[in-house]
Design a protein around this motif. Structure first.
Motif, PDB file in Angstrom:
ATOM      1  N   ILE A  96       0.659  -1.178   0.177  1.00 22.40           N
ATOM      2  CA  ILE A  96       0.281  -0.306  -0.095  1.00 22.40           C
ATOM      3  C   ILE A  96       1.080   0.720  -0.037  1.00 22.40           C
ATOM      4  O   ILE A  96       2.444   1.040   0.829  1.00 22.40           O
ATOM      5  N   ASN A  97       0.286   2.599  -0.695  1.00 19.61           N
ATOM      6  CA  ASN A  97       1.443   3.707  -1.107  1.00 19.61           C
ATOM      7  C   ASN A  97       0.782   4.566  -0.405  1.00 19.61           C
ATOM      8  O   ASN A  97       1.117   5.646   0.238  1.00 19.61           O
ATOM      9  N   GLU A  98      -1.106   4.460   0.063  1.00 21.64           N
ATOM     10  CA  GLU A  98      -1.615   5.290   1.495  1.00 21.64           C
ATOM     11  C   GLU A  98      -2.069   4.797   2.999  1.00 21.64           C
ATOM     12  O   GLU A  98      -2.560   3.541   2.480  1.00 21.64           O
ATOM     13  N   PRO A  99      -2.592   5.166   3.493  1.00 22.08           N
ATOM     14  CA  PRO A  99      -3.363   4.314   5.199  1.00 22.08           C
ATOM     15  C   PRO A  99      -4.567   4.196   4.280  1.00 22.08           C
ATOM     16  O   PRO A  99      -5.181   4.599   3.764  1.00 22.08           O
ATOM     17  N   VAL A 100      -5.203   2.726   4.843  1.00 18.28           N
ATOM     18  CA  VAL A 100      -6.099   2.657   3.994  1.00 18.28           C
ATOM     19  C   VAL A 100      -6.922   1.535   5.074  1.00 18.28           C
ATOM     20  O   VAL A 100      -6.307   0.435   6.221  1.00 18.28           O
ATOM     21  N   PHE A 101      -8.162   2.412   4.976  1.00 15.36           N
ATOM     22  CA  PHE A 101      -9.701   1.594   5.813  1.00 15.36           C
ATOM     23  C   PHE A 101     -10.007   0.046   5.711  1.00 15.36           C
ATOM     24  O   PHE A 101     -10.199  -0.078   4.171  1.00 15.36           O
ATOM     25  N   VAL A 102      -9.600  -0.445   6.467  1.00 16.75           N
ATOM     26  CA  VAL A 102     -10.267  -2.475   5.749  1.00 16.75           C
ATOM     27  C   VAL A 102     -11.489  -2.916   6.361  1.00 16.75           C
ATOM     28  O   VAL A 102     -11.200  -2.444   8.315  1.00 16.75           O
ATOM     29  N   GLN A 103     -11.702  -4.191   5.979  1.00 21.14           N
ATOM     30  CA  GLN A 103     -12.604  -5.427   6.807  1.00 21.14           C
ATOM     31  C   GLN A 103     -11.593  -5.382   6.766  1.00 21.14           C
ATOM     32  O   GLN A 103     -10.970  -6.895   6.007  1.00 21.14           O
ATOM     33  N   VAL A 104     -11.941  -6.283   8.162  1.00 19.81           N
ATOM     34  CA  VAL A 104     -11.004  -7.783   8.302  1.00 19.81           C
ATOM     35  C   VAL A 104     -12.060  -9.468   8.813  1.00 19.81           C
ATOM     36  O   VAL A 104     -12.694  -9.132   9.559  1.00 19.81           O
ATOM     37  N   GLU A 105     -12.482 -10.158   7.950  1.00 24.16           N
ATOM     38  CA  GLU A 105     -13.039 -10.808   8.011  1.00 24.16           C
ATOM     39  C   GLU A 105     -12.983 -12.753   8.306  1.00 24.16           C
ATOM     40  O   GLU A 105     -12.558 -13.459   7.441  1.00 24.16           O
ATOM     41  N   ILE A 106     -13.988 -13.026   9.682  1.00 22.07           N
ATOM     42  CA  ILE A 106     -12.992 -14.787   9.533  1.00 22.07           C
ATOM     43  C   ILE A 106     -14.546 -15.241   9.599  1.00 22.07           C
ATOM     44  O   ILE A 106     -15.607 -14.804  10.119  1.00 22.07           O
ATOM     45  N   LEU A 107     -14.600 -16.847   8.714  1.00 26.07           N
ATOM     46  CA  LEU A 107     -15.370 -18.024   8.630  1.00 26.07           C
ATOM     47  C   LEU A 107     -14.712 -19.030   9.862  1.00 26.07           C
ATOM     48  O   LEU A 107     -13.687 -19.121   8.762  1.00 26.07           O
ATOM     49  N   SER A 108     -15.189 -19.302  10.808  1.00 26.13           N
ATOM     50  CA  SER A 108     -14.334 -20.405  11.018  1.00 26.13           C
ATOM     51  C   SER A 108     -15.642 -21.085  12.880  1.00 26.13           C
ATOM     52  O   SER A 108     -16.098 -20.397  12.538  1.00 26.13           O
ATOM     53  N   PRO A 109     -15.243 -22.337  12.696  1.00 25.80           N
ATOM     54  CA  PRO A 109     -13.755 -23.398  11.536  1.00 25.80           C
ATOM     55  C   PRO A 109     -15.100 -23.177  10.283  1.00 25.80           C
ATOM     56  O   PRO A 109     -15.943 -23.627   9.982  1.00 25.80           O
ATOM     57  N   ILE A 110     -14.059 -22.740   9.328  1.00 25.84           N
ATOM     58  CA  ILE A 110     -13.970 -22.902   7.295  1.00 25.84           C
ATOM     59  C   ILE A 110     -14.572 -24.407   7.100  1.00 25.84           C
ATOM     60  O   ILE A 110     -16.281 -24.347   6.274  1.00 25.84           O
ATOM     61  N   HIS A 111     -14.075 -25.504   7.598  1.00 29.15           N
ATOM     62  CA  HIS A 111     -15.447 -26.687   7.306  1.00 29.15           C
ATOM     63  C   HIS A 111     -16.256 -27.183   7.580  1.00 29.15           C
ATOM     64  O   HIS A 111     -16.877 -28.443   7.506  1.00 29.15           O
ATOM     65  N   LYS A 112     -16.723 -26.687   8.827  1.00 26.32           N
ATOM     66  CA  LYS A 112     -17.402 -27.334   9.430  1.00 26.32           C
ATOM     67  C   LYS A 112     -19.160 -26.136   9.674  1.00 26.32           C
ATOM     68  O   LYS A 112     -19.456 -24.978   9.767  1.00 26.32           O
ATOM     69  N   LYS A 113     -19.944 -26.470   8.179  1.00 26.60           N
ATOM     70  CA  LYS A 113     -20.922 -25.274   8.378  1.00 26.60           C
ATOM     71  C   LYS A 113     -21.791 -24.837   9.444  1.00 26.60           C
ATOM     72  O   LYS A 113     -22.506 -23.912   9.074  1.00 26.60           O
ATOM     73  N   ASN A 114     -22.266 -26.317   9.637  1.00 24.06           N
ATOM     74  CA  ASN A 114     -23.366 -25.949  11.002  1.00 24.06           C
ATOM     75  C   ASN A 114     -22.942 -25.154  11.618  1.00 24.06           C
ATOM     76  O   ASN A 114     -23.421 -25.006  12.655  1.00 24.06           O
ATOM     77  N   ALA A 115     -21.918 -25.522  12.150  1.00 23.94           N
ATOM     78  CA  ALA A 115     -20.977 -24.697  13.192  1.00 23.94           C
ATOM     79  C   ALA A 115     -20.414 -23.170  13.085  1.00 23.94           C
ATOM     80  O   ALA A 115     -19.788 -22.444  14.099  1.00 23.94           O
ATOM     81  N   ARG A 116     -20.369 -22.823  11.572  1.00 28.28           N
ATOM     82  CA  ARG A 116     -19.411 -21.885  11.239  1.00 28.28           C
ATOM     83  C   ARG A 116     -19.522 -20.802  11.491  1.00 28.28           C
ATOM     84  O   ARG A 116     -21.327 -20.051  11.937  1.00 28.28           O
ATOM     85  N   VAL A 117     -18.850 -19.834  12.055  1.00 32.59           N
ATOM     86  CA  VAL A 117     -19.709 -18.164  12.603  1.00 32.59           C
ATOM     87  C   VAL A 117     -18.365 -17.464  11.674  1.00 32.59           C
ATOM     88  O   VAL A 117     -17.562 -17.009  11.133  1.00 32.59           O
ATOM     89  N   GLN A 118     -18.678 -16.071  11.487  1.00 25.90           N
ATOM     90  CA  GLN A 118     -18.434 -14.778  10.733  1.00 25.90           C
ATOM     91  C   GLN A 118     -19.091 -13.647  11.876  1.00 25.90           C
ATOM     92  O   GLN A 118     -19.901 -13.224  11.775  1.00 25.90           O
ATOM     93  N   ALA A 119     -17.159 -13.940  12.037  1.00 17.96           N
ATOM     94  CA  ALA A 119     -17.260 -12.605  12.087  1.00 17.96           C
ATOM     95  C   ALA A 119     -16.225 -11.533  11.878  1.00 17.96           C
ATOM     96  O   ALA A 119     -15.320 -11.726  10.982  1.00 17.96           O
TER      97      ALA A 119
END
Length: 254
Positions: A96-119
């Motif tokens: 990056i060449n200037e400050p960037v406002f970013v969103q960090v998204e996590i899907l966890s645990p990735i392989h357990k669809k019935n338990a997967r949480v998005q944060a």
């Protein structure tokens, strides 16, 4: 025309030359447990530019779940690092060449669809100002619940069900894969685990599941009639607020 192309090329080179490598460590940590890593398949991480949605980095957390004594048994003072170089995480390397406002998204645990949480969370990244160590840690609440018996869409003869009832078995772990057992670090005595049973869409009862072995929760439910059945197994820890659910449907026939 050639001069224009050369000018554009030089401009792109200059712009790229001003870009600075910036590192961001991202980790997923199970609530009341350890880090989500390779042993359960990892957590999926997406780093986006919050302004335009552009994906700037993407990948899975890899590594170990972390030091149990440090994470679960020690008093943590301010600035205490809970991770080390073997602890699961995803290292995003951005130019990056200037400050960037970013969103960090996590899907966890990735392989357990019935338990997967998005944060997710958001933060500013500044060129050359690395965020390492523990980095950005997102909490993943819940339990991973997998019903093993009966199976999904299983056909069961009514006459084959023993007098003790239809066996029900579920495998339950923390969101990092950490084990649950009687008197363990994650003590099953603190967790309410029940199976709720429906027949033809109507509730017909529930049964508490015991924990005879690590991660295994078992019980029996008496069935006297054929029909379309559904079992919902839930886990609930009132002390931490962690919850988890799995559901299967099966058929009992004459």
């Amino acid at each position: 025309m050639k001069k224009s192309i050369l000018s554009l090329t030089l401009l792109l080179i200059c712009l790229h030359g001003f870009a600075t490598e910036t590192k961001l460590m991202v980790r997923a940590k199970a609530k009341d447990a350890k880090f989500v890593g390779s042993s359960i398949g990892g957590a999926h991480v997406i780093v986006r530019n919050s302004l335009n949605g552009e994906i700037m980095a993407e990948g899975n957390t890899t590594g170990a779940t972390g030091n149990t004594d440090l994470i679960m048994k020690s008093v943590h003072e301010r600035y205490t690092e809970l991770s080390d170089d073997k602890t699961a995480g995803f290292l995003a390397i951005l130019d990056i060449n200037e400050p960037v406002f970013v969103q960090v998204e996590i899907l966890s645990p990735i392989h357990k669809k019935n338990a997967r949480v998005q944060a997710s969370t958001e933060l500013w990244l500044i060129p050359g100002k690395h965020i390492l160590g523990d980095g950005i840690v997102l909490e993943i609440p819940g339990f991973v619940v997998d019903i093993l018996k009966p199976n999904t869409h299983q056909y069961i003869n009514l006459g084959s069900i023993p007098d003790s009832g239809l066996p029900i078995e579920a495998h339950i772990v923390m969101m990092c894969g950490c084990p649950i057992e009687v008197d363990g670090i994650w003590d099953s005595k603190l967790i309410e685990v029940k199976a709720m049973v429906k027949k033809d869409g109507e509730s017909v009862g529930e049964v508490e599941l015991d924990n005879p072995a690590q991660n295994s929760f078992q019980g029996h439910f008496g069935i006297k009639e054929a029909g379309y059945y559904q079992i919902t197994v839930y886990a609930y820890n009132p002390k931490t607020g962690n919850t988890g659910v799995d559901i299967v449907n099966y058929v009992v026939r004459d």
